[in-house]
Design a protein around this motif. Sequence first.
Motif, mmCIF file in Angstrom:
data_model
loop_
_atom_site.group_PDB
_atom_site.id
_atom_site.type_symbol
_atom_site.label_atom_id
_atom_site.label_comp_id
_atom_site.label_asym_id
_atom_site.label_seq_id
_atom_site.Cartn_x
_atom_site.Cartn_y
_atom_site.Cartn_z
ATOM 1 N N LEU A 191 64.937 -103.903 -109.673
ATOM 2 C CA LEU A 191 65.824 -103.907 -108.506
ATOM 3 C C LEU A 191 65.335 -102.919 -107.458
ATOM 4 O O LEU A 191 64.537 -102.015 -107.736
ATOM 5 N N VAL A 192 65.841 -103.144 -106.245
ATOM 6 C CA VAL A 192 65.541 -102.263 -105.117
ATOM 7 C C VAL A 192 66.850 -101.651 -104.631
ATOM 8 O O VAL A 192 67.844 -102.364 -104.464
ATOM 9 N N ARG A 193 66.853 -100.344 -104.430
ATOM 10 C CA ARG A 193 68.025 -99.666 -103.874
ATOM 11 C C ARG A 193 67.837 -99.539 -102.366
ATOM 12 O O ARG A 193 66.847 -98.962 -101.902
ATOM 13 N N LEU A 194 68.785 -100.089 -101.624
ATOM 14 C CA LEU A 194 68.680 -100.136 -100.170
ATOM 15 C C LEU A 194 69.878 -99.459 -99.532
ATOM 16 O O LEU A 194 71.028 -99.784 -99.838
ATOM 17 N N GLY A 195 69.616 -98.523 -98.639
ATOM 18 C CA GLY A 195 70.680 -97.925 -97.873
ATOM 19 C C GLY A 195 71.218 -98.914 -96.861
ATOM 20 O O GLY A 195 70.477 -99.733 -96.305
ATOM 21 N N SER A 196 72.518 -98.851 -96.595
ATOM 22 C CA SER A 196 73.155 -99.832 -95.730
ATOM 23 C C SER A 196 72.590 -99.818 -94.318
ATOM 24 O O SER A 196 72.579 -100.841 -93.633
ATOM 25 N N GLY A 197 72.081 -98.664 -93.871
ATOM 26 C CA GLY A 197 71.577 -98.554 -92.510
ATOM 27 C C GLY A 197 70.100 -98.820 -92.360
ATOM 28 O O GLY A 197 69.554 -98.663 -91.257
ATOM 29 N N ALA A 198 69.440 -99.226 -93.426
ATOM 30 C CA ALA A 198 68.005 -99.530 -93.333
ATOM 31 C C ALA A 198 67.776 -100.824 -92.561
ATOM 32 O O ALA A 198 68.568 -101.754 -92.638
ATOM 33 N N ALA A 199 66.698 -100.858 -91.808
ATOM 34 C CA ALA A 199 66.264 -102.107 -91.182
ATOM 35 C C ALA A 199 65.425 -102.873 -92.192
ATOM 36 O O ALA A 199 64.616 -102.282 -92.922
ATOM 37 N N TRP A 200 65.592 -104.178 -92.224
ATOM 38 C CA TRP A 200 64.877 -104.972 -93.217
ATOM 39 C C TRP A 200 63.365 -104.810 -93.102
ATOM 40 O O TRP A 200 62.657 -104.761 -94.109
ATOM 41 N N VAL A 201 62.860 -104.710 -91.876
ATOM 42 C CA VAL A 201 61.411 -104.596 -91.715
ATOM 43 C C VAL A 201 60.885 -103.336 -92.394
ATOM 44 O O VAL A 201 59.802 -103.350 -93.005
ATOM 45 N N ASP A 202 61.628 -102.231 -92.305
ATOM 46 C CA ASP A 202 61.182 -100.989 -92.938
ATOM 47 C C ASP A 202 61.213 -101.109 -94.455
ATOM 48 O O ASP A 202 60.325 -100.588 -95.152
ATOM 49 N N ALA A 203 62.227 -101.789 -94.968
ATOM 50 C CA ALA A 203 62.311 -101.987 -96.419
ATOM 51 C C ALA A 203 61.133 -102.827 -96.916
ATOM 52 O O ALA A 203 60.518 -102.511 -97.944
ATOM 53 N N TYR A 204 60.802 -103.891 -96.195
ATOM 54 C CA TYR A 204 59.657 -104.722 -96.587
ATOM 55 C C TYR A 204 58.362 -103.922 -96.555
ATOM 56 O O TYR A 204 57.513 -104.025 -97.450
ATOM 57 N N ARG A 205 58.179 -103.127 -95.506
ATOM 58 C CA ARG A 205 56.941 -102.356 -95.376
ATOM 59 C C ARG A 205 56.769 -101.372 -96.529
ATOM 60 O O ARG A 205 55.670 -101.200 -97.066
ATOM 61 N N LYS A 206 57.855 -100.709 -96.899
ATOM 62 C CA LYS A 206 57.762 -99.688 -97.935
ATOM 63 C C LYS A 206 57.350 -100.256 -99.285
ATOM 64 O O LYS A 206 56.715 -99.559 -100.090
ATOM 65 N N LEU A 207 57.715 -101.513 -99.537
ATOM 66 C CA LEU A 207 57.419 -102.090 -100.851
ATOM 67 C C LEU A 207 56.319 -103.150 -100.803
ATOM 68 O O LEU A 207 56.051 -103.807 -101.802
ATOM 69 N N ASN A 208 55.673 -103.292 -99.661
ATOM 70 C CA ASN A 208 54.705 -104.378 -99.510
ATOM 71 C C ASN A 208 53.539 -104.283 -100.494
ATOM 72 O O ASN A 208 53.011 -105.296 -100.938
ATOM 73 N N SER A 209 53.139 -103.070 -100.848
ATOM 74 C CA SER A 209 51.982 -102.892 -101.740
ATOM 75 C C SER A 209 52.388 -102.748 -103.203
ATOM 76 O O SER A 209 51.540 -102.475 -104.060
ATOM 77 N N GLN A 210 53.676 -102.953 -103.499
ATOM 78 C CA GLN A 210 54.174 -102.715 -104.848
ATOM 79 C C GLN A 210 54.161 -103.949 -105.751
ATOM 80 O O GLN A 210 54.512 -103.870 -106.920
ATOM 81 N N GLY A 211 53.804 -105.111 -105.187
ATOM 82 C CA GLY A 211 53.753 -106.328 -105.998
ATOM 83 C C GLY A 211 55.115 -106.919 -106.287
ATOM 84 O O GLY A 211 55.260 -107.750 -107.182
ATOM 85 N N VAL A 212 56.136 -106.480 -105.536
ATOM 86 C CA VAL A 212 57.469 -107.032 -105.710
ATOM 87 C C VAL A 212 58.052 -107.352 -104.338
ATOM 88 O O VAL A 212 57.597 -106.842 -103.311
ATOM 89 N N SER A 213 59.056 -108.203 -104.329
ATOM 90 C CA SER A 213 59.812 -108.453 -103.117
ATOM 91 C C SER A 213 61.262 -108.674 -103.492
ATOM 92 O O SER A 213 61.646 -108.581 -104.667
ATOM 93 N N PHE A 214 62.068 -108.993 -102.490
ATOM 94 C CA PHE A 214 63.506 -109.147 -102.675
ATOM 95 C C PHE A 214 64.032 -109.946 -101.497
ATOM 96 O O PHE A 214 63.431 -109.961 -100.416
ATOM 97 N N PRO A 215 65.132 -110.658 -101.660
ATOM 98 C CA PRO A 215 65.683 -111.437 -100.553
ATOM 99 C C PRO A 215 66.342 -110.525 -99.527
ATOM 100 O O PRO A 215 67.108 -109.626 -99.870
ATOM 101 N N GLY A 216 66.018 -110.751 -98.257
ATOM 102 C CA GLY A 216 66.594 -109.926 -97.200
ATOM 103 C C GLY A 216 66.537 -110.634 -95.870
ATOM 104 O O GLY A 216 66.243 -111.834 -95.787
ATOM 105 N N GLY A 217 66.790 -109.906 -94.813
ATOM 106 C CA GLY A 217 66.885 -110.480 -93.479
ATOM 107 C C GLY A 217 65.574 -111.030 -92.956
ATOM 108 O O GLY A 217 64.491 -110.611 -93.370
#
Length: 493
Positions: A127-153
């Motif tokens: 799972l990914v822990r996401l703060g309510s005020g995060a922008a989806w693009v920043d969340a994707y960028r932070k995990l882009n090299s981790q080999g995982v993804s998650f459904p988002g905006g």
Amino acid sequence: MASILVLAALIFAVICSATTTATAHDSCTLLGHILPRNQVLFPSDESYKTVNDRWSLTAKLEPSCVVLPTSAQDVSSALKVLVTRSTLFAVKSKGHNAITGFNNINGGVTIDLSWINETTLAKDRSLVRLGSGAAWVDAYRKLNSQGVSFPGGRCSTTGVGGLTLGGGISFYSAKVGFVADNVLNFEVVLASGKIVNANMDHNSDLFMALKGGSSNFGIVTRFEVKAFKDYGRIFGGGVFSKATTDTTSQSLNGVYNFVKQNHKDEDAALATIFNYNATGKYILNSMVYTKPVAIPAIFKAQFSIPHIANDMRIRTMADMTEQVTTFLPWGYRDLFATATIVNKMSVIEAAHRISDQIYEEVQHVPDLVWNFYFEPLPRLFTDHSEQLGGNIMGLNRTQEDLIVMMLNPRWRDAEYDAEMADAAEAWVDSIRQSANRLSGSNDFQFLNYAAKFQRPLESYGPPNLDFMRHVSFKYDPHEIFQNLMPGAYKISR
């Protein structure tokens, strides 16, 4: 009894509106002593204007102060002050909603969650822990090299909180359902200031209500979202065409056939957008394939449409969301409205004709950009939802493949606000009436796209609405989120 409650609510609103500014100023002063000074911004502060800005002019208001919590505990402290002093407030994740008063407030207090923007992958990578005020693009960028993804905006600047609580369609919805379906746990600050978790085992009724029920129950500060293995790259972009009789017909047929075939290829996502402006009429077929496979077969029809531009390529999810954001420029007045139709060619064509006709009636509006979207909502999405425990949106009532339509016009002059709102209401009513005649209507209103005059929570069906009311009154017995937080869609009215 109902009439008495309505009258009481009206009296409360009048009293509050008369005292909001004075009460809010005092509450802001108190908050400035309770929280670090840089977390409470007043109009006289240099950073107030920047923090309080909005991408859409229709969402720009002037709160007495902006509170920038960094944790659920900060939100709790702020809420206790606001509730004790009966101060009107608004809550903003990233401020994507353009409706006046939905994420900002005149004279009251705006709680801006932008500094609660965590993106953390769990050690077991589940799972990914996401703060309510995060922008989806920043969340994707932070995990882009981790080999995982998650459904988002699908739009880079959209915030985690608002999209998820409204249900949320992602590029992965054909594979895993709505964004809200993939939340494993909500961290919620209740009106009392108490911080609770809502999941399948604890506060399970609140957990269900939050999956599409918006901001009626508390302020969600953290989401734990199911993660899955990912390739790190997708195939996505858009094919841009002039809107002629032929390209319009091909695009509408392409939507119809895509919805029919989506269950055969769950990696595919499509949005067909008609864009009318002073330079002409255009069509964008925006496509994503969640594997790095160039030109998959399911998009053959879209690629065969004569086009003037094509930026489809292998890219990151973050890059794709930034491409989508180009359709949301700053400095306009905006509105959203939505309609849901059954995937039938006669219904799709009628909805397009209506969108054309209403544009002809308002095209005199200066600087008008008239956007309307056809987005697949196949039964497949709800099948995944039910496998994951279901949500509150009521789509399990229908077995049909659907299409969500969104209207998003923009203009610059406030003089035309009322006329554009009337046009949006006429658009919704006309599509609904036409679809009814063609046996292709559906009551569902997608909350993330709904207009101010619409009632998306009621469209979930009476049992679900009653359930949400019960949950709201259980966790917010004094109806703080119904009365002190005037924006967004309320279950009490």
